[in-house]
Design an enzyme around this catalytic site. Structure first.
Site, short mmCIF file in Angstrom:
data_model
loop_
_atom_site.label_atom_id
_atom_site.label_comp_id
_atom_site.label_asym_id
_atom_site.label_seq_id
_atom_site.Cartn_x
_atom_site.Cartn_y
_atom_site.Cartn_z
N PRO A 1 0.84 -1.22 0.00
CA PRO A 1 0.00 0.00 0.00
C PRO A 1 0.87 1.26 0.00
O PRO A 1 1.77 1.39 0.81
CB PRO A 1 -0.79 -0.11 1.30
CG PRO A 1 -0.66 -1.52 1.74
CD PRO A 1 0.64 -2.03 1.18
N GLU A 2 0.60 2.14 -0.95
CA GLU A 2 1.26 3.44 -0.98
C GLU A 2 0.22 4.51 -0.66
O GLU A 2 -0.94 4.19 -0.39
CB GLU A 2 1.91 3.68 -2.36
CG GLU A 2 3.06 2.69 -2.62
CD GLU A 2 4.25 3.36 -3.30
OE1 GLU A 2 4.42 4.58 -3.19
OE2 GLU A 2 5.02 2.63 -3.95
N LYS B 1 1.53 7.70 4.89
CA LYS B 1 0.92 6.38 4.81
C LYS B 1 0.23 5.98 6.11
O LYS B 1 -0.11 4.83 6.31
CB LYS B 1 1.99 5.35 4.41
CG LYS B 1 2.44 5.56 2.95
CD LYS B 1 3.46 4.53 2.51
CE LYS B 1 4.83 5.13 2.44
NZ LYS B 1 5.85 4.20 1.96
N HIS C 1 -7.76 -13.50 6.70
CA HIS C 1 -6.74 -12.53 7.10
C HIS C 1 -7.32 -11.29 7.77
O HIS C 1 -6.63 -10.29 7.91
CB HIS C 1 -5.88 -12.15 5.89
CG HIS C 1 -5.21 -13.35 5.26
ND1 HIS C 1 -5.16 -13.52 3.90
CD2 HIS C 1 -4.62 -14.43 5.82
CE1 HIS C 1 -4.54 -14.67 3.65
NE2 HIS C 1 -4.21 -15.24 4.79
N ARG D 1 0.22 -10.51 5.55
CA ARG D 1 1.58 -10.72 6.05
C ARG D 1 1.85 -10.09 7.41
O ARG D 1 2.93 -10.27 7.96
CB ARG D 1 2.59 -10.24 5.00
CG ARG D 1 2.47 -11.08 3.72
CD ARG D 1 3.58 -10.80 2.75
NE ARG D 1 4.89 -11.08 3.31
CZ ARG D 1 6.02 -10.76 2.71
NH1 ARG D 1 6.00 -10.15 1.55
NH2 ARG D 1 7.19 -11.03 3.28
N ARG E 1 19.10 19.22 1.78
CA ARG E 1 19.18 17.77 1.94
C ARG E 1 20.44 17.18 1.32
O ARG E 1 20.72 17.43 0.14
CB ARG E 1 17.92 17.18 1.28
CG ARG E 1 17.90 15.71 1.16
CD ARG E 1 17.64 15.05 2.49
NE ARG E 1 17.98 13.64 2.40
CZ ARG E 1 17.42 12.69 3.13
NH1 ARG E 1 16.49 13.01 3.99
NH2 ARG E 1 17.80 11.44 2.99
N ARG F 1 16.31 0.35 -1.83
CA ARG F 1 15.15 -0.22 -2.50
C ARG F 1 15.46 -0.52 -3.96
O ARG F 1 16.27 0.16 -4.60
CB ARG F 1 13.96 0.77 -2.43
CG ARG F 1 13.52 1.07 -1.01
CD ARG F 1 13.01 -0.16 -0.28
NE ARG F 1 11.87 -0.75 -0.95
CZ ARG F 1 10.61 -0.35 -0.80
NH1 ARG F 1 10.33 0.61 0.05
NH2 ARG F 1 9.63 -0.92 -1.46
#
Ligand SMILES: [Zn+2]
Length: 260
Positions: free
Chosen positions: A2-3, A59, A91, A109, A149, A247
């Site tokens: 999920p984003e 999120k 689930h 999960r 940054r 990632r």
């Protein structure tokens, strides 16, 4: 996984169905998802109460009810479902019961979780520091955040403390649209490049929120990125892949040559 657009969809599931209705009971078929409260404590805090308008920050989904705030994070496979009372999915880990329906937190999960907080301060302690939400972030704000940054642009955009809500798929899509190498140093980007990132972010988020997920749409990097030997949807060059910011990252070495 999920984003932001998925979580925005879950926010709507809650807001459209469960808000202002009396919670008759809370059932916890699997307590592993309860991160800081027992099933009894969750039941005591919510039974007879009503969720008020939920808020999404990055999120995270935060739903106030009674004196408490319920925080939800969806991990790898979490979702929120509104379904009639009756047999549950294997689930379904936590269910908020209403008169004729249930709000179900489903998570195969179990990397997601539900937390209970008593006030805003506790909410902040649970989420940890979060930057401004990607949807409400202003153009100037992004310019400023990136300017101070260190490190690669991909790592910067993935850092929830800088901008909340961008995950791996979204960031790769944004950088591909902005034609920028994921390794480019964030602080050295020209103002034109930061504008391109901002525009790509707005576009990608708008289209994704509409479909409640990051779509594998035609003409998007997402359409091809997981295929073996995938080619750039724009120029046909074979995509490159490497681990950036921890990632798995895909980019086009031809379109995304620009380093600043
Ligand atoms: Zn290309």
């Amino acid at each position: 996984m999920p984003e932001l657009p998925d979580v925005e969809g879950f926010r709507r599931v809650l807001a459209d169905n469960a808000v202002r209705k009396r919670i008759a009971a809370v059932e916890v078929p699997d307590r592993d998802l309860l991160r800081n409260a027992s099933p009894q404590a969750l039941g005591r805090a919510l039974t007879g109460k009503r969720f008020r308008e939920p808020v999404r920050h990055g999120k995270w989904l935060i739903a106030p009810a009674g004196e408490a705030h319920v925080l939800m994070h969806f991990g790898m496979t979490g979702s929120l479902e509104w379904e009639p009372r009756g047999p549950r999915h294997a689930h379904d880990r936590v269910a908020f019961l209403y008169r004729h329906a249930e709000l179900r937190f489903r998570d195969m999960r179990k990397f997601g979780g539900i937390w209970l907080a008593n006030d805003e301060e506790e909410c902040h302690a649970i989420t940890g520091p979060l930057g401004p939400d990607a949807v409400t972030l202003g153009r100037e704000q992004l310019h400023e955040l990136l300017g101070s940054r260190r490190g690669a642009i991909k790592a910067a955009l993935m850092d929830q403390r800088l901008v909340a809500g961008l995950g791996n798929l979204l960031v790769d899509e944004i950088l591909w649209r902005a034609r920028l190498d994921p390794h480019a140093p964030a602080a050295r980007l020209s103002s034109r490049r930061r504008d391109a990132i901002y525009d790509a972010m707005r576009e990608t988020l708008r289209a994704s929120i509409r479909t409640r997920r990051v779509p594998r749409a035609s003409g998007w990097l997402t359409e091809v990125r997981d295929r073996r030997g995938a080619r750039c949807p724009r120029c046909g060059t074979r995509l490159r892949s490497a681990t950036v910011a921890g990632r798995s990252t895909r980019w086009c070495p031809r379109c995304q040559r620009t380093a600043r």
